[in-house]
Structure formats: structure tokens, C-alpha cells
Design a protein around this motif. Sequence first.
Motif, short mmCIF file in Angstrom:
data_model
loop_
_atom_site.label_atom_id
_atom_site.label_comp_id
_atom_site.label_asym_id
_atom_site.label_seq_id
_atom_site.Cartn_x
_atom_site.Cartn_y
_atom_site.Cartn_z
N GLY A 382 34.64 54.55 29.43
CA GLY A 382 33.40 54.03 29.97
C GLY A 382 33.64 52.95 31.01
N MET A 383 32.65 52.08 31.18
CA MET A 383 32.73 51.03 32.19
C MET A 383 33.95 50.15 31.99
SD MET A 383 31.22 49.86 34.88
CE MET A 383 31.96 48.59 35.91
N LYS A 384 34.32 49.90 30.76
CA LYS A 384 35.49 49.05 30.49
C LYS A 384 36.77 49.68 31.00
CE LYS A 384 37.59 46.22 26.86
NZ LYS A 384 37.45 45.73 25.47
N SER A 385 36.85 51.00 31.04
CA SER A 385 38.05 51.66 31.53
C SER A 385 38.26 51.42 33.02
CB SER A 385 37.98 53.18 31.27
OG SER A 385 37.05 53.81 32.15
N TYR A 386 37.19 51.07 33.74
CA TYR A 386 37.29 50.79 35.17
C TYR A 386 37.74 49.36 35.47
CZ TYR A 386 35.38 55.16 37.05
OH TYR A 386 35.21 56.45 37.45
N GLY A 387 37.96 48.58 34.43
CA GLY A 387 38.42 47.21 34.64
C GLY A 387 37.44 46.43 35.49
#
Length: 440
Positions: A382-387
Motif C-alpha cells: 500500500g501507501m507505506k510501500s512507496y516510502g
Amino acid sequence: MTLLLITPRPVVDDRLATLPVLIIGAGPVGLAAAANLVERGVDFTILEAGAEAASSIRLWGHTRFFSPWRHLIDPASRRLLEASGWALSAAEGRAPTGQELVDEYLAPLAELPEIGSRIQYGTKVVAVTRDGMDRTRTAGRAGAPFLLRVEHADGRVEEITGRAVIDASGTYTTPNPLASSGLPPLGADKVRDRIIHALPDVLGADRARFAGKHTVVVGAGHSAANTLIGLGKLARDEPRTRVTWLIRNPSAIRVSSSADDELPERAKLGTRVERFVASGVVDVVDSFQISRLEPTDPAGIRLVGTRRGESAVVEADLVVAATGFRPDLDMLREVRLELDDIVEAPKRLAPLIDPNLHSCGTVSPHGFQELKHPEQGFFIVGMKSYGRAPTFLLTTGYEQVRSVTAWLDGDLNAASQVQLVLPATGVCSTGDSSGGSCCS
């Protein structure tokens, strides 16, 4: 000679087989992971810090997505919902608000018995590790259960074990600091009550707080644009309401206004902000580097920094920090991660989402291979994977978890067949990482 990249199947020995997959976060991507695991018959538990599903989206529920409904619903989740008699009442081509996404889709999904019975609300994950092992121990590591330390809303602290972890906790609650250095500005602790998180409900619940006040919006992305548009409308109706847009780069416009954008709502943002700037409703202060914050009487705030090499000051009543978001990595100190040095995304994913090169619609298909870490069985999605990259779209997260859950189920063929069709054209954010991206 051709070398084949062989990815080992997940380790699921007798010790792990009886344990669930632990999903952190009951937002759209976490719930999509759950739906995929339901279809595969894999047990799971969702740990959600909020009191309800999609707790972060509810905080900015007044804001409209860029993407229409057809890009916001996970295929596995749709199949489960439709099997229960659910049908989307809105037009598939219309872009909903965050609250509409919750009411029409996410809340019903979280209430399905096969998902809702496995959600623990009010449960915040504060640390992830391996049972009996810190990050330095290697022998037997892949066969050891994951151990998550959690804090419950009533103050209880306990530890939960699982066979794998899918971290879908998002980034909305961990904004980038206001200072251009990436650190909190000096003096920030003295003016916390005058700094507002990104995407306030300017024309609704928060109207009285902004009416008649001078607000500085810091940031150059879509979160800032949404807030500037709301404040611009408020300034036309409420006397003495002033709006200043403060950015660190020379260029004021960081959002697309292209007529060719396949996401019309995204394209409109740039045009609307430009109109407010041209009419003088929004005053632009560019090239401003914030270093310090100070309180002013009776309850204002002073932003101190430099502008084009010289000392500069901007004073206001309120500041909206639309500076983008970053992942919470503190909770992951005891697991072995492989993150890009710049954007803090998984190392194999980072080149595909670099905001200097890619927009929301130009990201290549990716799945478990790009998301894996040295810690086997652990994934950030999710969004967290995009740093710190602000180019995430929900449909990307749905494909991520479809691939990851297939791998966890031992279905390497399905896990490897990643496909992603994204709306093209229009840059979510370029250059200035202080610009947040909202919304998918």
C-alpha cells in the motif's frame, strides 16, 4: 547461459502452519489483503489501531478522490461483497469522496463475517520482531513465528504471533516535518496547537477555525491544492480570511492541469488553484526554506527561514502542514528490511516509483518480488510501500496484495503474473517531496 531467478516458497513448518497471517491496518489495502486470503482459505488477523475500519480515510472523508469508482474497488473484495448481495449504488465512472468510499464499500467489506470476525480494533502495533530473536540472529530465523507487540485502547499491552506479516498501516499519521531539512523545525513544540494536519475540512467541520483567519498552507502537492481550493472558497465568503501558499521551490504549481489527464478530477486541481492565485485570493511565497517556528501574540505563529539566500519571515494565525508523508519505520527496527536510501521504499520497487521519473500512471506492474525483504514472510504494501514517494494509487496496492497473498499460499505462478492497468498522464508530484499526494 541463462540464469533463472528462483524465489523460494514460503516456509510453513508445523510450528507456523497453525498461525494466522497478521495484517497491520484495516484500510482499503489491508482489507483487500484479507479478501484475497479469504478466497484462498488462509487464516488471518487484522490489527487496526482505530475504532473503525479505514480510520485514516475517515479523517479526510470530505476530500474527493482523483480516481473513479472502477479504480477504487479491489477485485477479490468485490467478489466477496457481491456474493453477499452487495451492489455499488453509485456510477462506476464517478469519483467518490473518502467518506463515500467508506460508506459504500469499505465499511460493508469490513462487516462481512469472514473478515469482520478477524479484525481487532483499537489495537496499535508498536513493534514487529521474530519470536525469541532480535534482528541479529540468523539460525532458524525463517522458521520462527513473527511476534507483534500491540497496545490496546484500554492500555493493555500484549504480544501476538503469526506465520507472516503484511504491513498495510499507511502513512497518513506520520507526516513529513515542516522544516526543509526534513527535521521538525526548531520551536515546533511551542506552537503545536497552531499547526493543522493535512486535509482539514475547511468548508465543513473545521470552517469556524479558519474563517476570518490568516492561514499558511505549506506544501506543493495535491493535499496542499485541495486545502488551498477550500480556503479560497472560504475567503470569498468570510471577510478577513487570508490565504498564503508557501513552497520551498521556485515554481508554485506542482499539480497537473492537463486536459489529457485520464483522471479528470486530478487535472482540475491545478486549474482551480491557478485561478485563485491569479485573482489574488491565494498569495504565493515561493523559495521559502523553513528552519524555525515561533509563537506570536495573541495566538499566532511565525515561520522563520530563508528565501533566495536572505532571512525571511511569514506570520499567520494557522499553518496547514501539507508536506507529504513518510513511513513509520520505528516499529520495524527488529526485522530485516532492504529499503532504498532515498525514498525508503523496498529496494526493488524504488526505481519503479521514483517521483522524479514516474507519475501515478506510469508505474510498472509489481508484486511480491519487488516487495520482498530479507525477512522472509514480511511485506510492506500500500501507501507505506512507496516510502516517501507520493505517486501511489489504490489499484496498485490491490495488485500488490493479490500477488503477496498468492505467494504466501504457495501459488508462485499466480504470484508472479502481475498485471496493472493505470490511468495515464498527469504527474502526481515532481521534484519537491514536500508535496503530499491525495487522493488515489
